[in-house]
Design an enzyme around this catalytic site. Structure first.
Site: not given
Length: 495
Positions: A152, A176-177, A179, A234-235, A249, A255, A257, A289, A390
């Site tokens: 976001w 998918k943006p 929420e 987020g991680t 597979l 990409e 935190g 980030c 973070e």
């Protein structure tokens, strides 16, 4: 572009209301509702994936030469430029960011499409050295359907960094943006649809699928037609997606935190370092980030530097993103603001000194918004949770260091390895530190500067793979080897 916020999803080439639960998006500066966006259902994700697979295989798209695909990317960039001010205003309303920043993000998105078009037109395949009576070559082909899941904090720039290389690679994309902030992604989808229509290309090459990650994102990554997923966020969510991708597979780029160190050596240009440290952590209200959220200062400089940093931080102007004077805008959502405040409370319990900030600003103009004062903490060991986790807000933790080995040990004592800033006049020391610090990006006497031509990504828990750069297109393709026999006898034992 209509001035009414977009509220329909793009599913299988058709704009329509999603069948899932409604979500009211809110202006973080005022708390006022902006739009009601219905999530798509699991069945609609499957419908979009079927249509995307068909569109990816459509001869109108599959047979296009690279320079013809590049034409689509250039047209999208032109449409973004034409709607730049409306897109920036929409992103400010949806995310709370300052208009100066959202304008820059919109320009960055257009630049990403243009750069990727140029890279696509000039991309080469390899004639590889043969080891026998044959000619060998390496070629690249589309994956088919790529899923792109975005956060976001900087939607339109993140969208462009995923859409442009995926389309350049000849794929269809399911986007998918986040929420909380779907509006600018939906608006960008309208522009891409327009470009596809103008060039008589299948609309289902792009779907924009709003909704919660636990439903929409999960369905997207598990769909058998999706051949790759690229995720920024987020991680913990990245790990969940990686498990699902492993079951298939399927390649995945992450990409994630960061808890990035920014380093001020005793020989630094202090004025330059002060400005850079503040920008590195407080721009975007710390919702980045790569925010330089751990400040390491040489012990002999520490007291004076941190004292001046606090004085300047207290003067930063907090306000709505629409005010040109604003330097620190509201956080994206009241729930996120409360999470940031919770971390500052944790810091207090860990023994931190709150040197400035650490609270919601006073005043009626802040009462309904998701504001939080820029905050500087010290008095903690690098092992404290506040120094390790973070926070994703305008919170800086300052720590002293004694020598280079002490500095490197502390800076690398983190599960993250995304970014680092170094402030010094000594280029040899800068080179040495840059090579010793575990980070995918190192800035020297600058911070948070980007080029679409330079690969970006993290180490350790900060992610897998790289975005941007010329290889960004190849990351969205499959590599294939071709062997051309030249001998009279095609096999060694043939007669």
């Amino acid at each position: 572009m209509s001035r009414t916020p977009p509220d329909e999803a793009l599913i299988a080439g058709e704009w329509r209301r999603g069948a899932g639960a409604p979500n009211v998006t809110v202006d973080p500066a005022t708390g006022a509702p902006l739009a009601t966006v219905h999530a798509v259902s699991v069945e609609e994700v499957a419908e979009a994936a079927r249509a995307a697979a068909s569109a990816a295989a459509d001869p109108r798209w599959r047979a296009l030469l690279p320079h013809q695909r590049a034409r689509l990317l250039v047209r999208i960039a032109e449409l973004i430029d034409a709607e730049a001010e409306q897109l920036a205003a929409l992103q400010t309303a949806d995310t709370g960011k300052a208009l100066t920043e959202t304008r820059a993000l919109v320009a960055s998105a257009a630049g990403t499409f243009r750069y990727t078009a140029a890279a696509l037109e000039t991309a080469e395949e390899a004639l590889t050295p043969a080891r026998g009576a044959y000619v060998t070559m390496s070629v690249y082909e589309p994956i088919g359907v790529v899923g792109a899941i975005n956060p976001w904090n900087s939607p339109i720039a993140s969208d462009a960094q995923k859409l442009a290389p995926a389309l350049a690679g000849g794929n269809a994309v399911l986007l998918k943006p986040a929420e909380w902030t779907p509006l600018v992604s939906l608006a960008l989808g309208r522009l891409v649809t327009r470009a596809l229509d103008e060039l008589a290309l299948p609309r289902a090459l792009l779907a924009v699928l709003p909704g919660p990650g636990r439903i929409v994102g999960d369905a997207l990554v598990r769909d058998s037609r999706v051949g790759k997923v690229t995720f920024t966020g987020g991680t913990s969510t990245g790990r969940t997606l990686a498990h699902a991708a492993a079951e298939k597979l399927m390649p995945l780029s992450l990409e994630l935190g960061g808890k990035s160190p920014t380093i001020v050596r005793a020989d630094a240009d202090v004025e330059q370092a002060l400005a850079g440290v503040m920008f590195g952590v407080f721009s975007s209200s710390g919702q980045s980030c790569i925010a330089g959220s751990r400040l390491f200062v040489a012990r002999e400089l520490y007291e004076d530097f941190v004292g001046e940093l606090v004085r300047r931080t207290q003067k930063l102007r907090v306000g709505p993103g629409t005010d040109p004077a604003t330097q620190v805008a509201p956080l994206v959502h009241h729930r996120h603001r409360d999470a940031v405040a919770g971390y500052v409370d944790l810091a207090r319990s860990e023994g931190a000194r709150v040197l400035c900030g650490g609270a919601v600003p006073d005043g009626p103009q802040y009462a309904d918004g998701a504001y939080y004062l820029p905050t500087v903490l010290d008095g903690l060991a690098n092992t404290a949770r506040t120094c390790q986790e973070e926070i994703f807000g305008p919170v800086l933790v300052a720590l002293p260091f004694d020598d280079e080995d002490d500095l490197v040990a502390q800076a690398n004592d983190s599960v993250y390895g995304l970014a680092c800033g170094i402030w010094t006049r000594d280029h040899r020391a800068a080179w040495r530190l840059a090579r010793r610090i575990d980070a995918g990006t190192v800035w020297i006497n600058t911070y948070k500067q980007f080029s679409i031509s330079t690969p970006f990504g993290g180490m350790k828990d900060s992610g897998l793979g790289r975005e941007k750069g010329r290889d960004g297109i190849r990351a969205h393709q499959r590599q294939k080897a071709l062997y051309w026999g030249t001998a009279e006898s095609p096999l060694p034992w043939a007669t």
